[in-house]
Scaffold this motif. Structure first.
Motif, short mmCIF file in Angstrom:
data_model
loop_
_atom_site.label_atom_id
_atom_site.label_comp_id
_atom_site.label_asym_id
_atom_site.label_seq_id
_atom_site.Cartn_x
_atom_site.Cartn_y
_atom_site.Cartn_z
N PHE A 1 8.14 0.01 -5.59
CA PHE A 1 8.69 0.57 -4.36
C PHE A 1 9.93 -0.25 -4.01
O PHE A 1 9.86 -1.47 -3.94
CB PHE A 1 7.70 0.48 -3.20
CG PHE A 1 6.46 1.31 -3.35
CD1 PHE A 1 6.50 2.56 -3.93
CD2 PHE A 1 5.24 0.84 -2.90
CE1 PHE A 1 5.36 3.34 -4.05
CE2 PHE A 1 4.09 1.60 -3.01
CZ PHE A 1 4.15 2.86 -3.59
N ASP B 1 0.85 -1.19 0.00
CA ASP B 1 0.00 0.00 0.00
C ASP B 1 0.89 1.24 0.00
O ASP B 1 1.86 1.31 0.77
CB ASP B 1 -0.87 -0.02 1.25
CG ASP B 1 -1.96 1.04 1.24
OD1 ASP B 1 -1.66 2.21 0.89
OD2 ASP B 1 -3.10 0.70 1.56
N PRO B 2 0.58 2.23 -0.84
CA PRO B 2 1.38 3.46 -0.85
C PRO B 2 1.45 4.16 0.52
O PRO B 2 2.42 4.84 0.82
CB PRO B 2 0.67 4.34 -1.87
CG PRO B 2 -0.03 3.39 -2.77
CD PRO B 2 -0.43 2.24 -1.90
N SER C 1 3.30 -1.29 -6.15
CA SER C 1 2.29 -0.50 -5.47
C SER C 1 0.94 -1.15 -5.67
O SER C 1 0.60 -1.61 -6.76
CB SER C 1 2.27 0.92 -6.04
OG SER C 1 1.17 1.63 -5.52
N SER C 2 0.15 -1.20 -4.61
CA SER C 2 -1.19 -1.78 -4.71
C SER C 2 -2.19 -0.79 -5.30
O SER C 2 -3.33 -1.15 -5.57
CB SER C 2 -1.67 -2.24 -3.33
OG SER C 2 -1.79 -1.14 -2.45
N THR D 1 4.06 0.97 -10.68
CA THR D 1 4.94 1.67 -9.76
C THR D 1 5.63 0.65 -8.86
O THR D 1 4.98 -0.19 -8.24
CB THR D 1 4.17 2.68 -8.91
OG1 THR D 1 3.55 3.63 -9.78
CG2 THR D 1 5.08 3.41 -7.94
N TYR E 1 4.43 2.80 2.22
CA TYR E 1 5.64 3.38 1.64
C TYR E 1 5.88 4.78 2.20
O TYR E 1 7.00 5.13 2.56
CB TYR E 1 5.52 3.43 0.11
CG TYR E 1 6.70 4.10 -0.56
CD1 TYR E 1 7.89 3.40 -0.76
CD2 TYR E 1 6.62 5.42 -0.99
CE1 TYR E 1 8.98 4.01 -1.36
CE2 TYR E 1 7.70 6.04 -1.60
CZ TYR E 1 8.88 5.33 -1.78
OH TYR E 1 9.95 5.94 -2.37
N ASP F 1 10.91 5.06 -5.37
CA ASP F 1 9.80 4.58 -6.18
C ASP F 1 10.08 4.97 -7.63
O ASP F 1 10.64 6.03 -7.90
CB ASP F 1 8.46 5.12 -5.70
CG ASP F 1 8.35 6.62 -5.79
OD1 ASP F 1 7.44 7.09 -6.49
OD2 ASP F 1 9.16 7.33 -5.18
#
Length: 118
Positions: free
Chosen positions: A100, A42-43, A91-92, A98, A46, A114
């Motif tokens: 990470f 999940d961003p 990234s979800s 994207t 991050y 990222d």
């Protein structure tokens, strides 16, 4: 009797490839679920972690990341910091392009980056 055996053989010839295709399809879906379970972050996670955070605390928030797509996620990213060990995730959120990257050194998060998957 011969006619009945011919029908049975014909039915088996039609059914066996279908079963094989179903097994392959289920295997593929299983692999996709496995990749998603082990590589999606999940961003918010991050953004929440910062350089200098404890490696154990950061890794506790991350999935294992050990999948067959790991080498693909490495491609196109920035140079890894010298002497560090990095982990790559997708990234979800968004379109799934994207990546990470979290790099650890001396028990701490040394760097996070990222970038877009190529």
């Amino acid at each position: 009797m011969a006619r009945r055996n011919g029908c049975l053989i014909g039915c088996l010839v039609a059914v066996v490839p279908g079963i094989g295709l179903l097994v392959v399809l289920l295997f593929g879906v299983g692999k996709l679920v496995d990749v998603a379970d082990k590589t999606l972050v999940d961003p918010k996670v991050y953004e929440a972690v910062k350089a200098g955070d404890s490696e154990s605390e950061v890794r506790a928030k991350l999935p294992s990341g050990e999948t067959f797509v790991k080498s693909t996620l490495k491609d196109g990213g920035p140079v890894e910091p010298a002497g560090s060990q990095c982990a790559w995730y997708l990234s979800s959120a968004g379109d799934g392009n994207t990546v990470f990257r979290f790099c650890f050194k001396d028990g701490k998060l040394a760097e996070k980056a990222d970038y877009r998957l190529k």
